[in-house]
Design a protein around this motif. Structure first.
Motif, PDB file in Angstrom:
ATOM      1  N   GLU A 258      61.671  -5.719  50.973  1.00 29.32           N
ATOM      2  CA  GLU A 258      60.421  -5.289  51.590  1.00 29.32           C
ATOM      3  C   GLU A 258      60.633  -4.899  53.050  1.00 29.32           C
ATOM      4  O   GLU A 258      60.047  -3.928  53.545  1.00 29.32           O
ATOM      5  CB  GLU A 258      59.376  -6.397  51.482  1.00 29.32           C
ATOM      6  N   GLU A 259      61.485  -5.662  53.774  1.00 25.01           N
ATOM      7  CA  GLU A 259      61.783  -5.329  55.180  1.00 25.01           C
ATOM      8  C   GLU A 259      62.563  -4.010  55.263  1.00 25.01           C
ATOM      9  O   GLU A 259      62.279  -3.156  56.103  1.00 25.01           O
ATOM     10  CB  GLU A 259      62.589  -6.454  55.815  1.00 25.01           C
ATOM     11  N   ILE A 260      63.522  -3.888  54.381  1.00 27.12           N
ATOM     12  CA  ILE A 260      64.380  -2.696  54.425  1.00 27.12           C
ATOM     13  C   ILE A 260      63.586  -1.437  54.073  1.00 27.12           C
ATOM     14  O   ILE A 260      63.787  -0.363  54.641  1.00 27.12           O
ATOM     15  CB  ILE A 260      65.577  -2.885  53.477  1.00 27.12           C
ATOM     16  N   ALA A 261      62.639  -1.538  53.145  1.00 27.03           N
ATOM     17  CA  ALA A 261      61.853  -0.372  52.735  1.00 27.03           C
ATOM     18  C   ALA A 261      60.998   0.174  53.868  1.00 27.03           C
ATOM     19  O   ALA A 261      60.596   1.346  53.849  1.00 27.03           O
ATOM     20  CB  ALA A 261      60.978  -0.739  51.545  1.00 27.03           C
ATOM     21  N   ALA A 262      60.710  -0.657  54.885  1.00 26.71           N
ATOM     22  CA  ALA A 262      59.903  -0.217  56.023  1.00 26.71           C
ATOM     23  C   ALA A 262      60.726   0.526  57.072  1.00 26.71           C
ATOM     24  O   ALA A 262      60.181   1.076  58.030  1.00 26.71           O
ATOM     25  CB  ALA A 262      59.205  -1.411  56.662  1.00 26.71           C
ATOM     26  N   ILE A 263      62.045   0.548  56.922  1.00 26.44           N
ATOM     27  CA  ILE A 263      62.913   1.230  57.886  1.00 26.44           C
ATOM     28  C   ILE A 263      62.837   2.740  57.647  1.00 26.44           C
ATOM     29  O   ILE A 263      63.005   3.215  56.520  1.00 26.44           O
ATOM     30  CB  ILE A 263      64.372   0.735  57.744  1.00 26.44           C
ATOM     31  N   SER A 264      62.594   3.506  58.733  1.00 17.98           N
ATOM     32  CA  SER A 264      62.495   4.961  58.616  1.00 17.98           C
ATOM     33  C   SER A 264      63.787   5.679  58.979  1.00 17.98           C
ATOM     34  O   SER A 264      63.974   6.847  58.628  1.00 17.98           O
ATOM     35  CB  SER A 264      61.356   5.496  59.507  1.00 17.98           C
ATOM     36  N   ASP A 265      64.667   5.000  59.681  1.00 14.74           N
ATOM     37  CA  ASP A 265      65.926   5.597  60.128  1.00 14.74           C
ATOM     38  C   ASP A 265      66.895   5.678  58.949  1.00 14.74           C
ATOM     39  O   ASP A 265      67.406   4.661  58.463  1.00 14.74           O
ATOM     40  CB  ASP A 265      66.524   4.766  61.265  1.00 14.74           C
ATOM     41  N   VAL A 266      67.155   6.911  58.500  1.00 15.15           N
ATOM     42  CA  VAL A 266      68.034   7.113  57.355  1.00 15.15           C
ATOM     43  C   VAL A 266      69.447   6.649  57.662  1.00 15.15           C
ATOM     44  O   VAL A 266      70.154   6.138  56.779  1.00 15.15           O
ATOM     45  CB  VAL A 266      68.028   8.600  56.941  1.00 15.15           C
ATOM     46  N   GLY A 267      69.862   6.783  58.937  1.00 13.86           N
ATOM     47  CA  GLY A 267      71.199   6.343  59.312  1.00 13.86           C
ATOM     48  C   GLY A 267      71.381   4.849  59.144  1.00 13.86           C
ATOM     49  O   GLY A 267      72.450   4.379  58.712  1.00 13.86           O
ATOM     50  N   VAL A 268      70.335   4.083  59.495  1.00 12.83           N
ATOM     51  CA  VAL A 268      70.398   2.621  59.330  1.00 12.83           C
ATOM     52  C   VAL A 268      70.455   2.264  57.851  1.00 12.83           C
ATOM     53  O   VAL A 268      71.223   1.380  57.432  1.00 12.83           O
ATOM     54  CB  VAL A 268      69.178   1.965  60.004  1.00 12.83           C
ATOM     55  N   LEU A 269      69.654   2.954  57.045  1.00  9.66           N
ATOM     56  CA  LEU A 269      69.677   2.693  55.603  1.00  9.66           C
ATOM     57  C   LEU A 269      71.045   3.007  55.012  1.00  9.66           C
ATOM     58  O   LEU A 269      71.531   2.278  54.127  1.00  9.66           O
ATOM     59  CB  LEU A 269      68.607   3.530  54.911  1.00  9.66           C
ATOM     60  N   GLN A 270      71.649   4.071  55.486  1.00  9.60           N
ATOM     61  CA  GLN A 270      72.984   4.417  55.010  1.00  9.60           C
ATOM     62  C   GLN A 270      73.992   3.321  55.373  1.00  9.60           C
ATOM     63  O   GLN A 270      74.860   2.965  54.574  1.00  9.60           O
ATOM     64  CB  GLN A 270      73.424   5.758  55.604  1.00  9.60           C
ATOM     65  N   ALA A 271      73.849   2.787  56.603  1.00 10.60           N
ATOM     66  CA  ALA A 271      74.756   1.720  57.039  1.00 10.60           C
ATOM     67  C   ALA A 271      74.592   0.467  56.176  1.00 10.60           C
ATOM     68  O   ALA A 271      75.579  -0.191  55.805  1.00 10.60           O
ATOM     69  CB  ALA A 271      74.498   1.398  58.508  1.00 10.60           C
ATOM     70  N   ILE A 272      73.336   0.134  55.845  1.00  9.46           N
ATOM     71  CA  ILE A 272      73.085  -1.041  54.996  1.00  9.46           C
ATOM     72  C   ILE A 272      73.697  -0.829  53.616  1.00  9.46           C
ATOM     73  O   ILE A 272      74.351  -1.727  53.051  1.00  9.46           O
ATOM     74  CB  ILE A 272      71.572  -1.303  54.883  1.00  9.46           C
ATOM     75  N   ALA A 273      73.459   0.359  53.029  1.00 10.96           N
ATOM     76  CA  ALA A 273      73.997   0.649  51.700  1.00 10.96           C
ATOM     77  C   ALA A 273      75.519   0.590  51.695  1.00 10.96           C
ATOM     78  O   ALA A 273      76.139   0.095  50.738  1.00 10.96           O
ATOM     79  CB  ALA A 273      73.504   2.016  51.225  1.00 10.96           C
ATOM     80  N   SER A 274      76.140   1.080  52.767  1.00  9.62           N
ATOM     81  CA  SER A 274      77.607   1.069  52.846  1.00  9.62           C
ATOM     82  C   SER A 274      78.162  -0.343  52.991  1.00  9.62           C
ATOM     83  O   SER A 274      79.248  -0.670  52.486  1.00  9.62           O
ATOM     84  CB  SER A 274      78.069   1.940  54.020  1.00  9.62           C
ATOM     85  N   TYR A 275      77.412  -1.187  53.704  1.00 11.48           N
ATOM     86  CA  TYR A 275      77.906  -2.547  53.959  1.00 11.48           C
ATOM     87  C   TYR A 275      77.617  -3.501  52.796  1.00 11.48           C
ATOM     88  O   TYR A 275      78.237  -4.572  52.695  1.00 11.48           O
ATOM     89  CB  TYR A 275      77.263  -3.095  55.236  1.00 11.48           C
ATOM     90  N   MET A 276      76.704  -3.125  51.936  1.00 15.80           N
ATOM     91  CA  MET A 276      76.246  -4.013  50.882  1.00 15.80           C
ATOM     92  C   MET A 276      77.393  -4.644  50.077  1.00 15.80           C
ATOM     93  O   MET A 276      77.395  -5.867  49.824  1.00 15.80           O
ATOM     94  CB  MET A 276      75.290  -3.266  49.958  1.00 15.80           C
ATOM     95  N   PRO A 277      78.423  -3.897  49.639  1.00 17.41           N
ATOM     96  CA  PRO A 277      79.481  -4.529  48.825  1.00 17.41           C
ATOM     97  C   PRO A 277      80.228  -5.641  49.567  1.00 17.41           C
ATOM     98  O   PRO A 277      80.735  -6.583  48.935  1.00 17.41           O
ATOM     99  CB  PRO A 277      80.412  -3.354  48.507  1.00 17.41           C
ATOM    100  N   ALA A 278      80.297  -5.559  50.910  1.00 14.96           N
ATOM    101  CA  ALA A 278      81.058  -6.558  51.673  1.00 14.96           C
ATOM    102  C   ALA A 278      80.193  -7.703  52.181  1.00 14.96           C
ATOM    103  O   ALA A 278      80.724  -8.685  52.734  1.00 14.96           O
ATOM    104  CB  ALA A 278      81.745  -5.877  52.849  1.00 14.96           C
ATOM    105  N   ALA A 279      78.878  -7.603  52.041  1.00  9.72           N
ATOM    106  CA  ALA A 279      77.982  -8.628  52.586  1.00  9.72           C
ATOM    107  C   ALA A 279      78.145  -9.953  51.847  1.00  9.72           C
ATOM    108  O   ALA A 279      78.179 -10.000  50.615  1.00  9.72           O
ATOM    109  CB  ALA A 279      76.543  -8.155  52.512  1.00  9.72           C
ATOM    110  N   ASN A 280      78.221 -11.049  52.645  1.00  8.41           N
ATOM    111  CA  ASN A 280      78.342 -12.393  52.067  1.00  8.41           C
ATOM    112  C   ASN A 280      76.998 -13.100  51.997  1.00  8.41           C
ATOM    113  O   ASN A 280      76.821 -14.020  51.203  1.00  8.41           O
ATOM    114  CB  ASN A 280      79.309 -13.237  52.889  1.00  8.41           C
ATOM    115  N   ASN A 281      76.059 -12.691  52.861  1.00  2.00           N
ATOM    116  CA  ASN A 281      74.737 -13.291  52.843  1.00  2.00           C
ATOM    117  C   ASN A 281      73.724 -12.309  53.416  1.00  2.00           C
ATOM    118  O   ASN A 281      74.095 -11.254  53.975  1.00  2.00           O
ATOM    119  CB  ASN A 281      74.719 -14.620  53.623  1.00  2.00           C
ATOM    120  N   LEU A 282      72.458 -12.696  53.325  1.00  2.00           N
ATOM    121  CA  LEU A 282      71.404 -11.795  53.782  1.00  2.00           C
ATOM    122  C   LEU A 282      71.360 -11.651  55.292  1.00  2.00           C
ATOM    123  O   LEU A 282      70.947 -10.609  55.814  1.00  2.00           O
ATOM    124  CB  LEU A 282      70.041 -12.285  53.271  1.00  2.00           C
TER     125      LEU A 282
END
Length: 291
Positions: A258-282
């Motif tokens: 829900e927090e992430i869906a409110a982000i309008s910056d596509v660059g930030v969303l891209q960074a989150i999607a790219s980091y997702m496989p390496a993330a250990n926690n929220l």
């Protein structure tokens, strides 16, 4: 083109007793508009094709000799001349052939409901003045013939000309159906070789406004396309993030979504999607958009 008249200053005639202005014109509103359409358009700033100094005037006297009275055509055009520095001087307030160096190239008469002998004495007088072209525009057909008559000087007299193109000037005349200054009708207008009328100042402004409106519309369309593309890209990243959260953090991940869906910056969303496989926690994911 008219042959230049070259006189030594000592040969210039005495014009002290010559009547240059008598305030006699008595025209209708339509004739006055027609005269201005033929004169002001050449000074409107558009491309006329005339590349040399010129004078276009209405109801200004033409004088070929101090021994003969002047004639004031409705409109005349003279090209390749040097304008006066002080128009208040008597010798240049009217068009004296010996002062301007030559006769005009074109004289135009507009026939009113009270014809002024346009095909009689005026035809002879303009030929005597050696004006290369004489045009008679008869919008009301008072002379019982063609609306537009064009004459060309050959030897000592005028002969009918089959067209209204003047090669020495680089302009032509055409009959145009439309509206000028909120008055509709058929107007006599200067035109290019293609027959397209030379635009007036108002028409030039309208063309520029239309071009600006078209550019604005194109920019608006591009902006809309960009926003649409950004929305699709954002949705694709959010879907990728949602999939990653469901797989790695099935219990808590949807709350973070829900927090992430409110982000309008596509660059930030891209960074989150790219980091997702390496993330250990929220918290590691939150640090990307909440440093």
């Amino acid at each position: 083109m008219s042959e230049p008249l070259i006189l030594d200053p000592s040969q210039l005639p005495d014009i002290s007793n010559l009547v240059l202005e008598d305030d006699t014109p008595l025209d209708s509103f339509i004739n006055e508009k027609q005269q201005r359409l033929l004169t002001t358009v050449l000074y409107s700033g558009g491309d006329t094709g005339i590349t040399v100094p010129f004078i276009a005037a209405a109801n200004v006297g033409l004088f070929s000799s101090v021994r003969l009275p002047g004639i004031a055509p409705d409109v005349f055009l003279s090209v390749n001349i040097t304008g006066a520095e002080d128009w208040w001087e008597k010798q240049v307030r009217s068009y004296l052939f010996w002062e301007f160096g030559k006769p005009p190239e074109i004289a135009i008469e507009i026939v009113s409901p009270t014809p002024g002998n346009e095909l009689g004495s005026k035809l002879i007088d303009y030929a005597r003045m050696r004006i290369p072209y004489y045009v008679v525009y008869d919008p009301l057909r008072e002379l019982k013939g063609s609306t537009l008559r064009v004459f060309e000087l050959q030897n000592q007299s005028y002969v009918p000309k089959s067209d209204a193109w003047f090669p020495e000037v680089g302009l032509g005349l055409t009959l145009w159906q439309g509206e000028f200054e909120n008055v509709g009708g058929t107007w006599l207008r200067w035109c290019y070789a293609s027959g397209e009328p030379i635009p007036t100042g108002d028409e030039l402004a309208a063309q520029k406004d239309a071009q600006l409106s078209q550019k604005d519309a194109q920019l608006s369309q591009k902006d809309a396309q960009l926003l649409e593309e950004q929305a699709r890209t954002k949705q694709a990243f959010i879907q990728a993030i949602e999939l990653g959260l469901r797989l790695k953090f099935p219990d808590e991940g949807l709350l973070l979504l829900e927090e992430i869906a409110a982000i309008s910056d596509v660059g930030v969303l891209q960074a989150i999607a790219s980091y997702m496989p390496a993330a250990n926690n929220l918290d590691e994911i939150r640090q990307i958009y909440q440093p």
